[in-house]
Motif scaffolding. Structure first.
Motif, short mmCIF file in Angstrom:
data_model
loop_
_atom_site.label_atom_id
_atom_site.label_comp_id
_atom_site.label_asym_id
_atom_site.label_seq_id
_atom_site.Cartn_x
_atom_site.Cartn_y
_atom_site.Cartn_z
N LYS A 4 -10.81 -17.16 -9.75
CA LYS A 4 -10.86 -16.71 -8.36
C LYS A 4 -12.29 -16.36 -8.01
N SER A 5 -12.59 -16.53 -6.75
CA SER A 5 -13.95 -16.24 -6.31
C SER A 5 -14.15 -14.72 -6.26
N TYR A 6 -15.38 -14.33 -6.19
CA TYR A 6 -15.74 -12.92 -6.10
C TYR A 6 -15.07 -12.28 -4.88
N THR A 7 -15.07 -12.98 -3.77
CA THR A 7 -14.48 -12.46 -2.54
C THR A 7 -12.98 -12.23 -2.72
N GLU A 8 -12.31 -13.19 -3.34
CA GLU A 8 -10.88 -13.04 -3.58
C GLU A 8 -10.59 -11.85 -4.49
N LEU A 9 -11.40 -11.71 -5.53
CA LEU A 9 -11.22 -10.58 -6.45
C LEU A 9 -11.44 -9.24 -5.73
N MET A 10 -12.42 -9.19 -4.87
CA MET A 10 -12.69 -7.95 -4.12
C MET A 10 -11.52 -7.63 -3.16
N LYS A 11 -10.98 -8.67 -2.52
CA LYS A 11 -9.84 -8.46 -1.63
C LYS A 11 -8.62 -7.96 -2.40
N LEU A 12 -8.38 -8.55 -3.57
CA LEU A 12 -7.26 -8.11 -4.40
C LEU A 12 -7.43 -6.66 -4.84
N GLY A 13 -8.66 -6.31 -5.22
CA GLY A 13 -8.94 -4.93 -5.62
C GLY A 13 -8.73 -3.96 -4.48
N ALA A 14 -9.17 -4.33 -3.30
CA ALA A 14 -9.00 -3.46 -2.12
C ALA A 14 -7.52 -3.31 -1.77
N MET A 15 -6.78 -4.40 -1.88
CA MET A 15 -5.34 -4.33 -1.59
C MET A 15 -4.63 -3.42 -2.59
N LYS A 16 -5.03 -3.51 -3.84
CA LYS A 16 -4.41 -2.67 -4.88
C LYS A 16 -4.72 -1.20 -4.62
N ARG A 17 -5.97 -0.89 -4.27
CA ARG A 17 -6.33 0.49 -3.97
C ARG A 17 -5.55 1.02 -2.77
N ASN A 18 -5.38 0.19 -1.75
CA ASN A 18 -4.62 0.61 -0.58
C ASN A 18 -3.17 0.89 -0.94
N ARG A 19 -2.58 0.06 -1.79
CA ARG A 19 -1.19 0.29 -2.22
C ARG A 19 -1.09 1.60 -2.98
N LEU A 20 -2.06 1.87 -3.86
CA LEU A 20 -2.04 3.11 -4.62
C LEU A 20 -2.17 4.32 -3.70
N LYS A 21 -3.04 4.23 -2.69
CA LYS A 21 -3.18 5.32 -1.73
C LYS A 21 -1.89 5.54 -0.95
N ASN A 23 1.14 4.77 -1.89
CA ASN A 23 2.14 5.34 -2.80
C ASN A 23 1.89 6.82 -3.01
N PHE A 24 0.63 7.21 -3.16
CA PHE A 24 0.30 8.62 -3.35
C PHE A 24 0.72 9.43 -2.14
N VAL A 25 0.39 8.95 -0.96
CA VAL A 25 0.74 9.67 0.27
C VAL A 25 2.25 9.76 0.41
N GLN A 26 2.94 8.68 0.10
CA GLN A 26 4.39 8.66 0.19
C GLN A 26 5.01 9.66 -0.80
N ASP A 27 4.50 9.68 -2.03
CA ASP A 27 5.00 10.63 -3.02
C ASP A 27 4.71 12.07 -2.60
N LEU A 28 3.55 12.30 -2.03
CA LEU A 28 3.20 13.63 -1.55
C LEU A 28 4.13 14.06 -0.42
N TYR A 29 4.42 13.16 0.50
CA TYR A 29 5.31 13.46 1.60
C TYR A 29 6.72 13.79 1.09
N ILE A 30 7.21 13.03 0.13
CA ILE A 30 8.54 13.27 -0.44
C ILE A 30 8.57 14.63 -1.12
N ASP A 31 7.52 14.95 -1.87
CA ASP A 31 7.45 16.25 -2.55
C ASP A 31 7.45 17.39 -1.54
#
Length: 78
Positions: A4-21, A23-31
């Motif tokens: 994968k190109s550098y750009t694709e890898l960066m997009k995938l990394g950003a998408m993963k970080r957004n999903r983690l954020k 999930n964290f906010v959702q877990d915090l809200y549930i708590d």
């Protein structure tokens, strides 16, 4: 060939970080929601016990339960 190109890898990394954020906010809200429900149930039980203490003119129980209610309100932040 499947690299994968550098750009694709960066997009995938950003998408993963957004999903983690998200999930964290959702877990915090549930708590927070579960804590709110628990405190509300505790408060309602205490209010019923306080009413019973007033009806039976049990000053000692009333004072004890009132102190417990104050602690619940501190947990609520009010």
């Amino acid at each position: 060939m499947n690299e994968k190109s550098y750009t694709e890898l960066m997009k995938l990394g950003a998408m993963k970080r957004n999903r983690l954020k998200e999930n964290f906010v959702q877990d915090l809200y549930i708590d927070m929601l579960l804590s709110e429900i628990q405190l509300t149930v505790e408060r309602e039980k205490l209010l019923q016990k306080i009413d019973a203490a007033i009806d039976s003119r049990d000053k000692k129980s009333f004072l004890l339960l009132s102190m417990q209610l104050k602690e619940i309100y501190k947990k609520f932040g009010t």
